[in-house]
Motif scaffolding. Structure first.
Motif, PDB file in Angstrom:
ATOM      1  N   GLU A   5       0.838  -1.211   0.000  1.00 45.29           N
ATOM      2  CA  GLU A   5       0.000   0.000   0.000  1.00 45.29           C
ATOM      3  C   GLU A   5       0.869   1.255   0.000  1.00 45.29           C
ATOM      4  O   GLU A   5       0.556   2.233  -0.693  1.00 45.29           O
ATOM      5  N   LYS A   6       1.959   1.223   0.762  1.00 41.30           N
ATOM      6  CA  LYS A   6       2.862   2.388   0.777  1.00 41.30           C
ATOM      7  C   LYS A   6       3.458   2.623  -0.610  1.00 41.30           C
ATOM      8  O   LYS A   6       3.567   3.764  -1.086  1.00 41.30           O
ATOM      9  N   ALA A  10       3.005   5.885  -3.069  1.00 44.27           N
ATOM     10  CA  ALA A  10       4.192   6.637  -3.517  1.00 44.27           C
ATOM     11  C   ALA A  10       4.245   6.721  -5.039  1.00 44.27           C
ATOM     12  O   ALA A  10       4.566   7.777  -5.608  1.00 44.27           O
ATOM     13  N   VAL A  11       3.920   5.616  -5.706  1.00 45.21           N
ATOM     14  CA  VAL A  11       3.958   5.620  -7.178  1.00 45.21           C
ATOM     15  C   VAL A  11       2.883   6.544  -7.734  1.00 45.21           C
ATOM     16  O   VAL A  11       3.116   7.271  -8.713  1.00 45.21           O
ATOM     17  N   ALA A  12       1.709   6.545  -7.107  1.00 51.20           N
ATOM     18  CA  ALA A  12       0.639   7.444  -7.581  1.00 51.20           C
ATOM     19  C   ALA A  12       1.091   8.900  -7.497  1.00 51.20           C
ATOM     20  O   ALA A  12       0.763   9.731  -8.353  1.00 51.20           O
ATOM     21  N   ALA A  13       1.900   9.223  -6.484  1.00 46.29           N
ATOM     22  CA  ALA A  13       2.343  10.613  -6.311  1.00 46.29           C
ATOM     23  C   ALA A  13       3.550  10.966  -7.177  1.00 46.29           C
ATOM     24  O   ALA A  13       3.661  12.089  -7.685  1.00 46.29           O
ATOM     25  N   ASP A 192       4.746  -7.934  -0.042  1.00 49.63           N
ATOM     26  CA  ASP A 192       5.883  -7.201   0.525  1.00 49.63           C
ATOM     27  C   ASP A 192       7.230  -7.836   0.185  1.00 49.63           C
ATOM     28  O   ASP A 192       8.267  -7.344   0.609  1.00 49.63           O
ATOM     29  N   VAL A 193       7.212  -8.920  -0.578  1.00 45.22           N
ATOM     30  CA  VAL A 193       8.468  -9.518  -1.040  1.00 45.22           C
ATOM     31  C   VAL A 193       8.691  -9.097  -2.485  1.00 45.22           C
ATOM     32  O   VAL A 193       7.953  -9.506  -3.390  1.00 45.22           O
ATOM     33  N   GLY A 194       9.680  -8.251  -2.679  1.00 43.69           N
ATOM     34  CA  GLY A 194      10.039  -7.804  -4.016  1.00 43.69           C
ATOM     35  C   GLY A 194      11.185  -8.643  -4.561  1.00 43.69           C
ATOM     36  O   GLY A 194      11.788  -9.455  -3.848  1.00 43.69           O
ATOM     37  N   LEU A 195      11.463  -8.437  -5.827  1.00 45.22           N
ATOM     38  CA  LEU A 195      12.580  -9.118  -6.489  1.00 45.22           C
ATOM     39  C   LEU A 195      13.506  -8.081  -7.102  1.00 45.22           C
ATOM     40  O   LEU A 195      13.068  -6.969  -7.448  1.00 45.22           O
TER      41      LEU A 195
END
Ligand SMILES: O=c1ccn([C@@H]2O[C@H](COP(=O)(O)O)[C@@H](O)[C@H]2O)c(=O)[nH]1
Length: 270
Positions: A5-6, A10-13, A192-195
């Protein structure tokens, strides 16, 4: 809020660009700064002033701070705190990975509430086994933070390990991707697990279609990766892809407005 969600907020902004703070000795020279903890501090805080509140994610490279010992680590702590105060997500690029209780200690350091080295996410190395990362995955989930696990790195040597085919027919990279996909399954807007998948890897022989998480794409910019490479690798909409660039932006310093202009140009190109 969850880490997904964070990120979405952030991407929307600000769009998906992640900018790295990599105080290379050669960049300190170019900025007219000394190769000391004082020079490092001036460099890093100038970058914070330029990037804080203007991009979705900033990625300080821990190695360039650790070079200066405890004083360098203190600068990293200040960078993390000031960026978080500016509302920018901080991905600490420390590439940690170890076993059991040692991994738990790294998790506490980089993902634990109240730790001065904890940003919003940390990079992890899964090459002691994806399962060895469990303490970090659990701490991230508990504290609303994220992790980015190396899968296909941007350096050419990465293929020596990551493209090796395991007995079940999958590459090591695909195995890591599948573990990460399972961990994120069913989470909205994303897990919440990115690559970490480099922009320079050439053809992808991996299947990311079941992966519901953020992808950090280093190698974009100074290492030769382009917007066209990103689109070819991840599809035209590049959903959940965070291209990250350090030197290609930082070379425009030390003037803050020049750094901001460089960021804006890269954001527009994406
Ligand atoms: O596969 C990887 C993983 C991490 N990195 C890190 O990203 C930056 C890239 O810096 P540039 O100046 O934009 O090349 C750096 O901190 C690396 O350690 C990576 O390049 N590739």
């Amino acid at each position: 809020m969850t880490f997904g969600e964070k990120l979405a907020k952030a991407v929307a902004a600000h769009g998906p660009l992640c900018v790295g703070i990599d105080p290379h000795p050669s960049l300190l020279d170019a900025w007219g700064l000394s190769r000391t903890a004082e020079g490092l501090e001036r460099f890093a805080l100038t970058a914070v002033e330029a990037f804080g509140g203007k991009v979705s994610v900033v990625k300080p490279q821990a190695a360039f701070f650790e070079t200066y010992g405890s004083r360098g680590v203190a600068v990293l702590e200040r960078v993390i705190a000031e960026l978080r105060d500016s509302g920018t997500l901080v991905l600490v690029d420390a590439k940690r990975g170890d076993i059991g209780s040692t991994m738990a200690a790294y998790a506490q350091a980089y993902l634990g509430d109240g730790s001065p080295l904890a940003g919003d996410a940390v990079t992890l190395s899964p090459f002691l086994g994806f399962g060895s990362l469990q303490p970090a995955l659990d701490t991230a989930r508990e504290t609303g933070r994220g992790v980015f696990v190396l899968a296909l790195t941007s350096n050419p040597e990465g293929a020596q390990v990551q493209r090796v085919v395991a007995p079940d027919g999958r590459t090591v990279a695909q195995t890591i991707i599948d573990f990460a996909a399972a961990r994120n399954s069913g989470i909205s807007p994303c897990g919440d697990v990115g690559l970490v998948v480099g922009a320079t890897i050439g053809e992808t022989d991996v299947d990311l279609s079941r992966f519901n998480g953020p992808i950090l794409a280093p190698g974009f910019g100074a290492q030769g990766g382009s917007v066209a490479d990103l689109k070819r690798l991840f599809g035209p909409d590049m959903r959940n892809v965070f291209p990250t660039s350090s030197r290609d932006v930082l070379k425009h310093g030390p003037d803050v407005s020049s750094l901001v202009s460089a960021v804006r140009r890269v954001q527009q190109s994406l």
